[in-house]
Scaffold this motif. Structure first.
Motif, PDB file in Angstrom:
ATOM      1  N   SER B 297       0.822  -1.201   0.000  1.00  0.00           N
ATOM      2  CA  SER B 297       0.000   0.000   0.000  1.00  0.00           C
ATOM      3  C   SER B 297       0.869   1.269   0.000  1.00  0.00           C
ATOM      4  O   SER B 297       0.613   2.214  -0.753  1.00  0.00           O
ATOM      5  CB  SER B 297      -0.928  -0.063   1.213  1.00  0.00           C
ATOM      6  OG  SER B 297      -1.499   1.170   1.457  1.00  0.00           O
ATOM      7  N   ARG B 303      -4.464   3.355  -1.198  1.00  0.00           N
ATOM      8  CA  ARG B 303      -5.116   2.682  -0.092  1.00  0.00           C
ATOM      9  C   ARG B 303      -5.211   1.198  -0.409  1.00  0.00           C
ATOM     10  O   ARG B 303      -5.397   0.818  -1.566  1.00  0.00           O
ATOM     11  CB  ARG B 303      -6.510   3.295   0.095  1.00  0.00           C
ATOM     12  CG  ARG B 303      -7.293   2.687   1.224  1.00  0.00           C
ATOM     13  CD  ARG B 303      -8.609   3.397   1.350  1.00  0.00           C
ATOM     14  NE  ARG B 303      -8.425   4.681   2.043  1.00  0.00           N
ATOM     15  CZ  ARG B 303      -9.279   5.145   2.950  1.00  0.00           C
ATOM     16  NH1 ARG B 303     -10.358   4.472   3.231  1.00  0.00           N
ATOM     17  NH2 ARG B 303      -9.065   6.288   3.542  1.00  0.00           N
ATOM     18  N   LEU B 304      -5.077   0.348   0.611  1.00  0.00           N
ATOM     19  CA  LEU B 304      -5.155  -1.089   0.395  1.00  0.00           C
ATOM     20  C   LEU B 304      -6.495  -1.446  -0.239  1.00  0.00           C
ATOM     21  O   LEU B 304      -7.547  -1.053   0.250  1.00  0.00           O
ATOM     22  CB  LEU B 304      -4.996  -1.808   1.739  1.00  0.00           C
ATOM     23  CG  LEU B 304      -4.845  -3.313   1.695  1.00  0.00           C
ATOM     24  CD1 LEU B 304      -3.546  -3.706   1.013  1.00  0.00           C
ATOM     25  CD2 LEU B 304      -4.893  -3.889   3.097  1.00  0.00           C
ATOM     26  N   THR B 363      -4.351  -3.682  -5.454  1.00  0.00           N
ATOM     27  CA  THR B 363      -3.723  -2.511  -4.829  1.00  0.00           C
ATOM     28  C   THR B 363      -2.614  -1.982  -5.723  1.00  0.00           C
ATOM     29  O   THR B 363      -2.405  -0.774  -5.859  1.00  0.00           O
ATOM     30  CB  THR B 363      -3.163  -2.881  -3.444  1.00  0.00           C
ATOM     31  OG1 THR B 363      -4.176  -3.523  -2.693  1.00  0.00           O
ATOM     32  CG2 THR B 363      -2.681  -1.644  -2.693  1.00  0.00           C
TER      33      THR B 363
END
Lengths: 99, 648
Positions: B297, B303-304, B363
């Motif tokens: 991330s 963001r994950l 991700t």
């Protein structure tokens, strides 16, 4: 630090719990070694004593009634029972072929 | 007992080890005395209750154990390079694969993970220490003396030699008469107590000590994985405790729990061992997933992906991990119903794991990827771990497992999941969080050398083992004949092992080089991080946060930076900080545990009882200890903060 539970001046609960635990343990020892009962009766006896002691310790030492949230306690207990059943019943089922 | 039985004799390798141990001890004592560092050692390290220092000590121990376990591995590879080698005899080989396995899992992978979680978790949740700092120190020292007790076995008394699984009846008195397996039972018991206490400690820490506004669903992914890992530890380790206690009774007092006669049941050991053992592998892999999530991330600057699915899958994996253990002994003969059930539950684990793999890939998608060393380890993890995972599904098919069982195919499989999963994660985490521990970065160029050497070496070493397994080579065989056609692949595997060894040496050199010349991290946030640990200075002040941050979102620090404020500290808001006092008692109690354990190993019960009295004395003294810690004054906080904060 944050929440202050009521503490007695002398830990009677713990002392009584400790003495009862010792009594139950020695009772189990006596049943196993010198009661002269049949094997099945011995096994039943020590299992009953073990469960009694587990319950005793939950109340005397583990503050099971003191939590803010009953929900967390319920989840903990349910999961503990699940694991206990998995370990015991699972082992018996798995090992049944050698019994 | 004669002295010639007390010390292991007769092997030139052992004599060389004796000499190097003595020289190392003399060297350490000399350096500490010459530079007058004894008081420093006692005040700063042996008595510390600071989670960051305890974490550093865990990691140093883990790297030392990686060296020991790695040397074991290289000795095995040397012996297997060519057919009919005479480098190690069968007994010595048995001892080495036993200590290799035990040390790598329990004294390398676990402490490395626990070390990282000690350093990172309180920082990620905005806490000033763990819930029970004193207990944390005791956890570390119990692990440490357990590891040391296990490690001296090979020069004093003799190593355990029944495999890291120590199956009965082989591990019983009848077939393993010496003290070797006593060491196994007692040392694992002592360090296991430490691990169990760590599990309880961090569960309470995460549930009770999160900063204001950090709900469970705003916790960083690493903290989530540690929370679930703690649950696994708390429920799995008691089974090991009981199994080891029964083993100790069998070996020391001739009870018959796992023997072949008198109503004993030898296979019950395998059953109990794996009821603990399977959750145990998830105890080392779930935190690794957490580390990769943080690293991916951060270096994809996104963001994950699928945070909720990630949480769901770790909970799912943890749940399933308790109902799959029989797949370690499908061939024991439990019958079709039992094997089918555990076959299906095992394959089911591939589903949440697959969800996680796709989440990492998504991700990365359209991320602005920076190829730092930590990121390289994380990127390499995905394909390598998938190879390990897919072969795991092959092994999960009970019928097919009769072919693969205990072959080199299995060896290749679990090294692909444990090295590509846990070891890669440890190295990624070490590079990523190194500035938080020491205030300087690990050199990136040397780090990449380590990465390429180790990662390529790993594949060269273990990929051929899948084929060796399919060709019929079984695990734990100390030699083989020339006509089997296994020689070329074994030569290749040994070359790979050597490459991994060189990679490790480069890592050690990197630690030395970076300490001297490494770039100092003045910002506290060298990677443009997203979670709260990057809001602290590097190295972290011993109270962590002068003011406890308030969390408004997942990726709390990223949101603070986005809103343009950063993590500001209003000096007016400072209050005195309450911190726990150092204590030497955890260290001293653990020393007593060492002697109690040593006494049990050799059945010197007088020594064991005297040491046990000291342990109990330590517990009693702790009960009457009314040291409530101390306060750091506002002036001192201001001084520290002005020195370390870039804004000042």
């Amino acid at each position: 630090m944050g929440t202050n539970y009521h503490h007695e001046t002398f830990p009677w609960k713990h002392i009584v719990g400790f003495i009862l635990s010792l009594v139950l343990t020695f009772a189990a020892l006596w049943i196993a070694f010198s009661s002269g009962l049949a094997t099945k009766a011995i096994l039943t006896g020590i299992v009953v004593l073990a469960v009694l002691q587990a319950v005793l310790q939950l109340f005397m030492f583990m503050h099971v009634t003191e939590s803010d949230s009953g929900k967390i306690q319920t989840i903990n207990m349910a999961y503990s029972f699940f694991i206990a059943i998995v370990v015991v019943a699972g082992s018996i089922w798995t090992m049944a072929f050698v019994l | 007992m004669k002295w010639s039985e007390f010390f292991v004799t007769g092997e030139p390798l052992i004599y060389a080890a004796d000499v190097s141990i003595v020289l190392t001890v003399i060297g350490i004592v000399f350096i500490l005395t010459y530079f007058k560092k004894w008081k420093w050692l006692w005040d700063e390290w042996l008595t510390t209750v600071d989670h960051k220092k305890i974490g550093v000590m865990y990691i140093i121990s883990a790297v030392l154990m990686l060296f020991r376990g790695g040397v074991d591995a290289l000795l095995m590879r040397a012996q297997l390079t060519a057919p009919n080698m005479k480098f190690l005899d069968s007994q010595h080989y048995n001892e080495i694969f036993t200590t290799h396995g035990t040390i790598m899992i329990l004294f390398m992978a676990m402490p490395f993970i626990i070390g990282l979680m000690n350093i990172v978790v309180p920082l990620q949740i905005g806490a000033r220490d763990v819930a029970y700092p004193y207990l944390n120190a005791l956890s570390f020292w119990l692990f440490f003396v357990g590891a040391m007790l296990f490690n001296i076995a090979f020069v004093i008394g003799g190593s355990p030699d029944a495999g890291w699984t120590a199956y009965f009846p082989l591990a019983g008195n009848e077939f393993s008469p010496g003290v070797g397996n006593n060491y196994y039972a007692v040392a694992l018991q002592i360090s296991g107590i430490g691990t169990l206490m760590t599990g309880i400690n961090f569960l309470v820490t995460i549930l009770k000590m999160r900063a204001l506004g950090m709900t469970l669903m705003r916790m960083p992914m690493f903290t989530w994985t540690i929370l679930i890992t703690c649950v696994l530890i708390i429920f799995a380790f008691p089974v090991l405790t009981v199994a080891l206690a029964l083993m100790t009774f069998d070996r020391l007092f001739d009870t018959q729990f796992f023997t072949m006669a008198n109503g004993g049941m030898s296979m019950l050991w395998a059953n109990l061992f794996w009821i603990w053992g399977h959750p145990e592998v998830y105890i080392v892999i779930l935190p690794s997933f957490g580390i990769f999530s943080e690293v991916v991330s951060t270096f994809a600057r996104k963001r994950l992906f699928g945070y909720k699915a990630m949480v769901g899958s770790i909970v799912g994996i943890a749940f399933l991990s308790f109902i799959v253990w029989v797949h370690h002994f499908f061939t024991m003969g439990a019958g079709a119903a039992v094997n089918s059930f555990f076959s299906i539950t095992t394959m089911a684990i591939a589903i949440p794991t697959g969800v996680k793999i796709f989440n990492w890939l998504f991700t990365l998608r359209k991320g602005r990827i920076r190829f730092t060393t930590a990121m390289l380890w994380s990127l390499a993890f995905i394909p390598n771990f998938v190879i390990g995972g897919v072969t795991g599904v092959m092994l999960a098919m009970a019928a097919a497992d009769y072919q693969y069982h205990n072959s080199y195919f299995l060896i290749a499989h679990f090294h692909y999941v444990l090295i590509a999963g846990t070891v890669f994660a440890c190295f990624a985490g070490l590079h990523y969080w190194y500035p938080k521990m020491f205030g300087h970065m690990l050199n990136e160029r040397l780090g990449k050398w380590t990465f390429w050497l180790f990662m390529i070496g790993f594949n060269v070493c273990f990929f051929p083992m899948y084929f060796l397994g399919l060709m019929g080579m079984t695990r734990r065989m100390y030699t083989y004949s020339a006509g089997l056609g296994w020689t070329p692949l074994n030569v290749v595997a040994t070359i790979g092992a050597a490459l991994m060894g060189i990679g490790f040496l480069v890592l050690c050199y990197n630690i030395y080089y970076s300490a001297r010349y490494g770039e100092r991290d003045m910002t506290g946030d060298p990677w443009d991080g997203r979670t709260l640990e990057w809001a602290t200075s590097s190295p972290v002040a011993h109270y962590n946060f002068a003011v406890i941050p308030e969390v408004k979102d997942l990726d709390a620090y990223w949101e603070m930076k986005k809103s343009g404020k950063g993590f500001e500290m209003d000096e007016e808001k400072l209050k005195p900080i309450h911190m726990p006092s150092n204590s030497g008692r955890p260290f001293l109690i653990s020393i007593a545990f060492f002697f109690a354990g040593f006494g049990l190993v050799f059945k010197w019960f007088t020594l064991a009882i005297i040491a046990a009295v000291f342990i109990i004395l330590g517990l009693i003294l702790r009960s009457f200890d009314d040291d409530d810690g101390y306060y750091i004054s506002v002036d001192e906080i201001k001084r520290t903060e002005r020195l370390t904060r870039k804004e000042a």
